[in-house]
Structure formats: structure tokens, C-alpha cells
Design a protein around this motif. Structure first.
Motif, PDB file in Angstrom:
ATOM      1  N   ALA A   1       0.718  -1.124   0.100  1.00  0.00           N
ATOM      2  CA  ALA A   1       0.067   0.091  -0.095  1.00  0.00           C
ATOM      3  C   ALA A   1       0.697   1.196   0.125  1.00  0.00           C
ATOM      4  O   ALA A   1       0.462   2.196  -0.669  1.00  0.00           O
ATOM      5  N   SER A   2       2.074   1.317   0.599  1.00  0.00           N
ATOM      6  CA  SER A   2       2.846   2.232   0.881  1.00  0.00           C
ATOM      7  C   SER A   2       3.337   2.686  -0.507  1.00  0.00           C
ATOM      8  O   SER A   2       3.557   4.144  -1.130  1.00  0.00           O
ATOM      9  N   SER A   3       3.847   1.608  -1.535  1.00  0.00           N
ATOM     10  CA  SER A   3       4.312   1.862  -2.630  1.00  0.00           C
ATOM     11  C   SER A   3       3.289   2.608  -3.617  1.00  0.00           C
ATOM     12  O   SER A   3       3.465   3.507  -4.473  1.00  0.00           O
ATOM     13  N   ALA A   4       1.804   2.243  -3.560  1.00  0.00           N
ATOM     14  CA  ALA A   4       0.826   2.759  -4.211  1.00  0.00           C
ATOM     15  C   ALA A   4       0.567   4.294  -3.854  1.00  0.00           C
ATOM     16  O   ALA A   4       0.341   4.948  -4.764  1.00  0.00           O
ATOM     17  N   CYS A   5       0.795   4.399  -2.407  1.00  0.00           N
ATOM     18  CA  CYS A   5       0.660   5.889  -1.819  1.00  0.00           C
ATOM     19  C   CYS A   5       1.724   6.831  -2.332  1.00  0.00           C
ATOM     20  O   CYS A   5       1.667   8.001  -2.822  1.00  0.00           O
ATOM     21  N   ASP A   6       2.846   6.184  -2.572  1.00  0.00           N
ATOM     22  CA  ASP A   6       3.937   6.787  -3.173  1.00  0.00           C
ATOM     23  C   ASP A   6       3.690   7.319  -4.495  1.00  0.00           C
ATOM     24  O   ASP A   6       4.085   8.357  -5.138  1.00  0.00           O
ATOM     25  N   ALA A   7       3.086   6.346  -5.400  1.00  0.00           N
ATOM     26  CA  ALA A   7       2.793   6.690  -6.787  1.00  0.00           C
ATOM     27  C   ALA A   7       1.572   7.987  -6.684  1.00  0.00           C
ATOM     28  O   ALA A   7       1.797   8.785  -7.583  1.00  0.00           O
ATOM     29  N   VAL A   8       0.789   7.739  -5.712  1.00  0.00           N
ATOM     30  CA  VAL A   8      -0.045   8.903  -5.535  1.00  0.00           C
ATOM     31  C   VAL A   8       0.518  10.455  -5.627  1.00  0.00           C
ATOM     32  O   VAL A   8       0.296  11.350  -6.047  1.00  0.00           O
ATOM     33  N   CYS A   9       1.532  10.194  -4.561  1.00  0.00           N
ATOM     34  CA  CYS A   9       1.991  11.531  -4.403  1.00  0.00           C
ATOM     35  C   CYS A   9       3.129  12.195  -5.822  1.00  0.00           C
ATOM     36  O   CYS A   9       2.948  13.165  -5.907  1.00  0.00           O
ATOM     37  N   ARG A  10       3.651  11.037  -6.359  1.00  0.00           N
ATOM     38  CA  ARG A  10       4.406  11.321  -7.551  1.00  0.00           C
ATOM     39  C   ARG A  10       3.183  11.839  -8.535  1.00  0.00           C
ATOM     40  O   ARG A  10       3.807  12.857  -9.248  1.00  0.00           O
ATOM     41  N   ILE A  11       2.226  11.386  -8.577  1.00  0.00           N
ATOM     42  CA  ILE A  11       1.448  11.794  -9.802  1.00  0.00           C
ATOM     43  C   ILE A  11       0.878  13.389  -9.557  1.00  0.00           C
ATOM     44  O   ILE A  11       0.810  14.102 -10.389  1.00  0.00           O
ATOM     45  N   MET A  12       0.531  13.639  -8.278  1.00  0.00           N
ATOM     46  CA  MET A  12       0.148  14.859  -7.804  1.00  0.00           C
ATOM     47  C   MET A  12       1.163  15.896  -7.880  1.00  0.00           C
ATOM     48  O   MET A  12       1.032  17.108  -8.285  1.00  0.00           O
ATOM     49  N   GLU A  13       2.370  15.462  -7.457  1.00  0.00           N
ATOM     50  CA  GLU A  13       3.627  16.453  -7.324  1.00  0.00           C
ATOM     51  C   GLU A  13       3.965  16.772  -8.848  1.00  0.00           C
ATOM     52  O   GLU A  13       4.298  18.107  -9.163  1.00  0.00           O
ATOM     53  N   ARG A  14       3.983  15.953  -9.790  1.00  0.00           N
ATOM     54  CA  ARG A  14       4.164  16.267 -11.062  1.00  0.00           C
ATOM     55  C   ARG A  14       2.978  17.035 -11.766  1.00  0.00           C
ATOM     56  O   ARG A  14       3.283  17.607 -12.914  1.00  0.00           O
ATOM     57  N   GLY A  15       2.126  17.479 -11.093  1.00  0.00           N
ATOM     58  CA  GLY A  15       1.126  18.470 -11.804  1.00  0.00           C
ATOM     59  C   GLY A  15      -0.024  17.712 -12.440  1.00  0.00           C
ATOM     60  O   GLY A  15      -0.774  18.614 -13.367  1.00  0.00           O
ATOM     61  N   HIS A  16      -0.290  16.364 -12.577  1.00  0.00           N
ATOM     62  CA  HIS A  16      -1.206  15.839 -13.377  1.00  0.00           C
ATOM     63  C   HIS A  16      -2.684  16.033 -12.874  1.00  0.00           C
ATOM     64  O   HIS A  16      -2.831  16.341 -11.513  1.00  0.00           O
ATOM     65  N   THR A  17      -3.646  16.119 -13.504  1.00  0.00           N
ATOM     66  CA  THR A  17      -4.938  16.577 -12.999  1.00  0.00           C
ATOM     67  C   THR A  17      -5.815  15.081 -13.560  1.00  0.00           C
ATOM     68  O   THR A  17      -6.779  15.364 -14.340  1.00  0.00           O
ATOM     69  N   PRO A  18      -5.833  13.947 -12.827  1.00  0.00           N
ATOM     70  CA  PRO A  18      -6.711  12.839 -13.057  1.00  0.00           C
ATOM     71  C   PRO A  18      -8.079  12.918 -12.548  1.00  0.00           C
ATOM     72  O   PRO A  18      -8.344  13.887 -11.884  1.00  0.00           O
ATOM     73  N   SER A  19      -9.134  12.695 -13.550  1.00  0.00           N
ATOM     74  CA  SER A  19     -10.443  12.774 -13.157  1.00  0.00           C
ATOM     75  C   SER A  19     -10.885  11.678 -12.164  1.00  0.00           C
ATOM     76  O   SER A  19     -11.895  11.754 -11.751  1.00  0.00           O
ATOM     77  N   LEU A  20      -9.830  10.858 -11.897  1.00  0.00           N
ATOM     78  CA  LEU A  20     -10.172   9.701 -10.928  1.00  0.00           C
ATOM     79  C   LEU A  20      -8.699   9.093 -10.260  1.00  0.00           C
ATOM     80  O   LEU A  20      -8.078   8.958 -11.304  1.00  0.00           O
ATOM     81  N   LEU A  21      -8.690   8.996  -9.240  1.00  0.00           N
ATOM     82  CA  LEU A  21      -7.356   8.365  -8.833  1.00  0.00           C
ATOM     83  C   LEU A  21      -7.961   7.560  -7.587  1.00  0.00           C
ATOM     84  O   LEU A  21      -8.074   8.077  -6.175  1.00  0.00           O
ATOM     85  N   GLU A  22      -8.098   6.357  -7.506  1.00  0.00           N
ATOM     86  CA  GLU A  22      -8.694   5.535  -6.580  1.00  0.00           C
ATOM     87  C   GLU A  22      -7.814   4.131  -6.103  1.00  0.00           C
ATOM     88  O   GLU A  22      -6.931   3.877  -7.090  1.00  0.00           O
ATOM     89  N   LEU A  23      -7.960   3.948  -4.647  1.00  0.00           N
ATOM     90  CA  LEU A  23      -6.990   2.710  -4.412  1.00  0.00           C
ATOM     91  C   LEU A  23      -7.902   1.705  -3.603  1.00  0.00           C
ATOM     92  O   LEU A  23      -8.864   2.032  -3.162  1.00  0.00           O
ATOM     93  N   MET A  24      -7.499   0.372  -3.988  1.00  0.00           N
ATOM     94  CA  MET A  24      -8.228  -0.626  -3.259  1.00  0.00           C
ATOM     95  C   MET A  24      -7.138  -1.653  -2.788  1.00  0.00           C
ATOM     96  O   MET A  24      -6.261  -2.005  -3.674  1.00  0.00           O
TER      97      MET A  24
END
Length: 455
Positions: A229-252
Motif C-alpha cells: 500500500a505504501s508504494s501505491a501511495c508513493d505513486a499517488v504523491c508522484r502523480i500529484m507532485e508532477r502536476g497531473h490532474t486525473p479525473s479519478l485516482l482510486e485505491l483498493m
């Protein structure tokens, strides 16, 4: 009781009142666990504003509490009845009054189903973004009352950002109009926002003016598997930090993925510890997904699979939407937490939740609006087992404490209701609680509206 029914019948048609105790009992509670519910004296189902006003005038005259309800899909006990109350169900007020493509607004009654509105505005090339997982059942009035969110909040925001104006019946039966129909407007205090999220404790919403957006292109979804889960959350941080604007970003998490597969045979990868879904509704979603896929791989993803088309994307979204329902099959009962933390602390939140599950010997599945930092830890337990029920409640509270310790909030979109009211003061602080109570007193001096909720 006789006086109450006599006065109500004077202003309501016969089919707008339910007195059969076997039927009124079905209106006693929403979908939350561990929330007390009383026995209503009567259920009123008005169809007009004037009928709602009559109910409130009657309640004020006889000093009878009133509990407003929508579809009762809530998860905090906010719609639970109190003993001897009037349950005021708004589901019969279900008309879409206006859709204006020029002004980009919809005017609706509170009983309109979220998905019905979304489909109606889509026919005009417009889009109503707030989409709770229960969107096929939940009502706009309930969404306003709990300030609900949904899967697309990471880009489009929550319900509060789309409510421009309201018509509200106050505790004494007066009709208040707040807000505007215009794109801009700053006259007076923002009473509209005050009602959004107030859980029916300040007034009864009978009409809403909602902002709409142009319909975006069809979104495409990417699924990324992670070893933790921590690596998935790291990916979330990278996506947002790089300025991407996804219409959805969900985790299961793994527990959630397995539950969805068991319930619906979705074919999701059961060996993954966390599945991240990212979507874009931009003119060129494939390019955006490719960039996000690279960031996921850099964060440790073991597999990155973009959907080929809209149909495959919708299948992945449907899997996410059924997460809470699937987790309900793990044990006879669930407690669904709703803790929101800063995105930068999302990994710590999931790691801490896993530690809580291990500490209490419970199954706790997590699905999350990861782009918002809004987590939904779902505590699965057997209510017939007293010790397991105790551990479930303690683990639920410990997860809320963890969220606050990480700089978060006890509820991102489900509301306070009965379930979390003891935690509200801890988050708000003494001065804020005092002001909140003063506002409640100003709008509802007799304390008749949804008593026992929020405070």
C-alpha cells in the motif's frame, strides 16, 4: 399522538402519512452500524414545499422533533429516527425543475436521485460531477445534507462546490432562499454553504440550484498493481507532485480486491497488495495515462495496464464502486470509516490502519479516494460476537485518532451523524464548538431539527 396526527392530516393528503408501526420501523435508520435509532411516531412524505412547511409548523406548535431523510444510504446515522419524532422523508419531491445549458445550472427538488440528474444533464451536453458510490440510490438532498463526495472529486470537487443556492424550510415553517443562480455573487454571508453538510440540523432543503460543467470526453482508466500500500501511495504523491490532474485516482487494498472478485467475479489481480486506478478525461487520455504509468512503475508497480476502451474503463470503475458492498460480504456487519488525511500522509494512514487490524485481530479492508487522501477503512465483524463487536468499535475509534494525528479530519464526505459526534469536539476545538452551537440555536431555538445528531 392523536393531536399530532390530527394537525398533520389537516395539511397533508392521506397517502403522505404512514402510521403503521411495521412500516414506520423501516424508516428508523440509515446504513450505519453502532448507531442508536428510536421509534418514529409517524412518517411524512410531502410532495410540495407547502406540505413541508405544514409539517414544520405542526412540529413547532407541538414541540415534536423532526428527522429529515433522503434515501437513507448514509453511513453515519444522521438519518436515524428518535423516539416519538416525525420522520420527514423527501423522496417524493423528486422533480428536476430546470436544466439551463446557457446558465449551466440545474434546479432540482431534494428527492432527485443523483444518477437520474447526471443522465438528464448529459442529454444537454452537461455534467454534474459529484458521484458518490451510491449514486444510483442516493438523493441530491441527502448529498447536500452530508456534503458528499465521490470518485471524481480529485479533479472536480465535492457537492459543496456545486450548490449555488437553496430553498430551505426553517424549523418554524418559514421559507428561506439562499445563494444565487448567477456565475458570481458575494452578497451577504454565505448561508448556502452553511446548510451544505449540516445534516438536516438547521433546516429542510426543498430546492437546490446546482452548477453544471460541460460534458468532458469519455475517460480512460489505468490499473496499476503494487507490492504494498505504501508504494501505491508513493505513486499517488508522484502523480500529484508532477502536476497531473486525473479525473479519478482510486485505491483498493488486497482485502477489497479479493472481496470484489468473490462477489462479482471481476477478474481483478488478487495477488496485488494494492490496486491503483487512475483515469483521465482529457482530449488525449492515452498520453496522460502513459505518463502516469511511468510514475507508477518508478514507484514500484509490478504491473501497469491501461484500459483499451470506454467499456473496459467502466468495468474497472464498477469494481471500485462495489467495493463497500463487497466488503459487507466478508462478515455479517461492517463499520465504514471515512478519514481524510493530507495526500502526503496517505501512506502512513494505510500502514497505521493495517497495524490497527493486526492489533485487534480483525479484517479491515481499505478503499480510498486516493487523490483526495480520503480513506474508507471498513471494519468487518460479527455483531453476534460481543468481543469482536467491542474490538470493532475500538479499532474504528483508533483509526479516527490516527487520522487526526496525521493532520486529517474524522470525515471527508460521510458526515458526523450519531457515529462520530463524540469525535467532532476533538477536531473542532472548544471555541469552534461554542460557535457551532450558537448557529444551531439561531436557526433551531427549540432544538427540533434532527436532535442528537452532530452535537
Amino acid at each position: 399522538m392523536d393531536d399530532l396526527l390530527e394537525l398533520l392530516r389537516a395539511g397533508l393528503p392521506a397517502d403522505a402519512l404512514i402510521t403503521d408501526p411495521d412500516v414506520t420501523a423501516s424508516y428508523a435508520h440509515d446504513m450505519a452500524s453502532f448507531c442508536e435509532a428510536g421509534t418514529p411516531a409517524v412518517v411524512a412524505l410531502p410532495r410540495t414545499v407547502e406540505q413541508v412547511q405544514h409539517v414544520m409548523r405542526t412540529a413547532t406548535a407541538l414541540r415534536v422533533p423532526v428527522v429529515p431523510q433522503g434515501a437513507r444510504t448514509g453511513l453515519s446515522g444522521a438519518a436515524n429516527a428518535t423516539d416519538g419524532c416525525i420522520v420527514l422523508s423527501l423522496v417524493k419531491m423528486d422533480r428536476i425543475l430546470e436544466i439551463s445549458p446557457v446558465d449551466r445550472i440545474a434546479v432540482v427538488e431534494p428527492g432527485v436521485i443523483n444518477a437520474v440528474l447526471s443522465r438528464a444533464v448529459d442529454e444537454h451536453g452537461l455534467y454534474y460531477p459529484p458521484d458518490p458510490s451510491s449514486w444510483e440510490m442516493c438523493t441530491i438532498g441527502g448529498n447536500v445534507g452530508t456534503a458528499s463526495g465521490g470518485l471524481c472529486c480529485v479533479k472536480y470537487g465535492v457537492t459543496a462546490e456545486y450548490v449555488l443556492g437553496l430553498d430551505v424550510v426553517l424549523a418554524d415553517g418559514r421559507l428561506l432562499t439562499t445563494g444565487r443562480r448567477t456565475a458570481k455573487g458575494v452578497a451577504g454571508y454565505d448561508l448556502t454553504r452553511l446548510f451544505v453538510g449540516s445534516e438536516g440540523s438547521l433546516g429542510i432543503v426543498v430546492k437546490a440550484v446546482l452548477a453544471l460543467k460541460p460534458r468532458p470526453p469519455r475517460q480512460l482508466v489505468l490499473a496499476a498493481e503494487f507490492p504494498s500500500a505504501s508504494s501505491a501511495c508513493d505513486a499517488v504523491c508522484r502523480i500529484m507532485e508532477r502536476g497531473h490532474t486525473p479525473s479519478l485516482l482510486e485505491l483498493m487494498d488486497r482485502t477489497t480486491v479479493q472481496a470484489v472478485n468473490r462477489m462479482a467475479n471481476m477478474g481483478l489481480p488478487e495477488t496485488t497488495e494494492a490496486l491503483l486506478l487512475a483515469a483521465f478525461d482529457t482530449p488525449d487520455p492515452s498520453a496522460d495515462l502513459a505518463a502516469v504509468g511511468e510514475l507508477c512503475t518508478a514507484a514500484g508497480a509490478t504491473g501497469v495496464v491501461p484500459a483499451d476502451d470506454a467499456a473496459e474503463s467502466e468495468m474497472l470503475l464498477q469494481a471500485r464502486r462495489m467495493s463497500l458492498t463487497a466488503l459487507e460480504t466478508v462478515k455479517p456487519a461492517t463499520m465504514i470509516d471515512d478519514v481524510c488525511v493530507p495526500r502526503s500522509r496517505l501512506g502512513a494512514m494505510l500502514e497505521g490502519t493495517a497495524a490497527v487490524a493486526e492489533k485487534y485481530g480483525l479484517t479491515i479492508g481499505v478503499c480510498a479516494h486516493a487523490g483526495d487522501g480520503n480513506t474508507h477503512p471498513v471494519v468487518c465483524f460479527d455483531p453476534a460476537d460481543a468481543d469482536e463487536s467491542r474490538r470493532a468499535r475500538e479499532s474504528f475509534d483508533e483509526i479516527m485518532a490516527l487520522g487526526l494525528a496525521l493532520g486529517g479530519t474524522i470525515t471527508g464526505e460521510h458526515g458526523v451523524g450519531v457515529l462520530k459526534k463524540e469525535w467532532l469536539a476533538r477536531e473542532l476545538g472548544e471555541v469552534s464548538v461554542e460557535l457551532h452551537r450558537g448557529i444551531k440555536q439561531a436557526f433551531d431555538p427549540l432544538g427540533l431539527l434532527n436532535p442528537g445528531k452532530v452535537f
